[in-house]
Design a protein around this motif. Structure first.
Motif, mmCIF file in Angstrom:
data_model
loop_
_atom_site.group_PDB
_atom_site.id
_atom_site.type_symbol
_atom_site.label_atom_id
_atom_site.label_comp_id
_atom_site.label_asym_id
_atom_site.label_seq_id
_atom_site.Cartn_x
_atom_site.Cartn_y
_atom_site.Cartn_z
ATOM 1 N N LEU A 1 -6.553 13.985 -0.579
ATOM 2 C CA LEU A 1 -6.271 12.620 -0.130
ATOM 3 C C LEU A 1 -4.778 12.373 0.091
ATOM 4 O O LEU A 1 -4.395 11.345 0.648
ATOM 5 N N GLY B 1 -7.185 1.358 2.554
ATOM 6 C CA GLY B 1 -7.976 0.140 2.353
ATOM 7 C C GLY B 1 -7.085 -1.067 2.112
ATOM 8 O O GLY B 1 -7.351 -2.167 2.604
ATOM 9 N N LEU C 1 -9.431 10.243 4.895
ATOM 10 C CA LEU C 1 -9.585 9.335 3.762
ATOM 11 C C LEU C 1 -8.316 9.291 2.913
ATOM 12 O O LEU C 1 -7.829 10.317 2.441
ATOM 13 N N HIS C 2 -7.787 8.094 2.754
ATOM 14 C CA HIS C 2 -6.558 7.863 1.987
ATOM 15 C C HIS C 2 -6.727 6.492 1.339
ATOM 16 O O HIS C 2 -6.647 5.466 2.027
ATOM 17 N N PRO C 3 -7.025 6.429 0.038
ATOM 18 C CA PRO C 3 -7.350 5.158 -0.610
ATOM 19 C C PRO C 3 -6.402 3.991 -0.305
ATOM 20 O O PRO C 3 -6.876 2.870 -0.071
ATOM 21 N N SER D 1 0.816 -1.221 0.000
ATOM 22 C CA SER D 1 0.000 0.000 0.000
ATOM 23 C C SER D 1 0.849 1.270 0.000
ATOM 24 O O SER D 1 0.368 2.345 -0.359
ATOM 25 N N ILE E 1 -12.825 2.194 5.535
ATOM 26 C CA ILE E 1 -13.341 3.307 4.738
ATOM 27 C C ILE E 1 -14.217 4.220 5.598
ATOM 28 O O ILE E 1 -14.050 5.441 5.612
#
Length: 199
Positions: free
Chosen positions: A76, A130, A125-127, A60, A116
């Protein structure tokens, strides 16, 4: 209806045009930031960790690098999102793994879905977060054995390294400014003005 379609087409054309503009300087600094950020973590993993403890670089972080070195103005990509998103997602992933360790079809979606919502709730929020949650429940070997230490290392320690490198390389020129938060920009401006006065 025709106006809406035309407007959508114009906006789409503009976005595609902007995205395909080649700015070699931007690409150069993005490359250097990503190279040194990931390179430093990989170097520490290769040279300072024992073979059986060789977990410092997680997938990630690659996705985070795209944001924090390549899209530095994105909400983000900001430090709060980078660190908060990864750390909270890691906490969620480890917790879900502790509760349902052997039911992958349940633990994987729970980890991602809860991470999420938690990131949304905390405005972090930071993709790639996930993926950090997913790694905690799907990995085999060393990562499940780490338990909540996974949150500290590799997740938090790696985020701090990526962030420090981003603060250096994303502020090397006057055209790049990171983080995008106005308070930090004012602080950098004051320091720059102070240096000019002293010289």
């Amino acid at each position: 209806m025709k106006k809406t379609i035309r407007r959508t087409f114009r906006v789409s054309k503009y976005v595609i045009y902007k995205e395909t503009l080649v700015d070699y300087k931007e690409h150069f600094w993005s490359f250097l930031g990503a190279f040194f950020g990931i390179g430093l973590i990989a170097f520490l993993q290769s040279h300072y960790l024992l073979q059986e403890e060789n977990v410092f670089l997680i997938g990630s972080f690659g996705a985070s690098s795209v944001l924090i070195y390549g899209a530095i103005q994105s909400p983000l990509a900001q430090p709060r999102n980078l660190v908060g998103g990864h750390v909270l997602s890691a906490l969620v992933g480890v917790t879900v793994y502790q509760i349902v360790p052997d039911i992958l079809w349940l633990s994987a979606p729970l980890a991602v879905a809860f991470s999420i919502v938690l990131m949304q709730y905390t405005k972090t929020l930071h993709p790639p977060g996930g993926a950090t949650a997913l790694i905690a429940v799907t990995s085999t070997g060393k990562i499940p054995e780490l338990g909540y230490w996974y949150v500290i290392s590799p997740v938090l320690s790696g985020c701090i390294i990526l962030l420090l490198v981003a603060l250096v390389f994303n502020n090397m020129t006057k055209n790049r400014s990171y983080p995008a938060h106005s308070r930090f920009k004012r602080l950098l401006k004051k320091k720059h003005e102070h240096k000019l006065k002293n010289h």
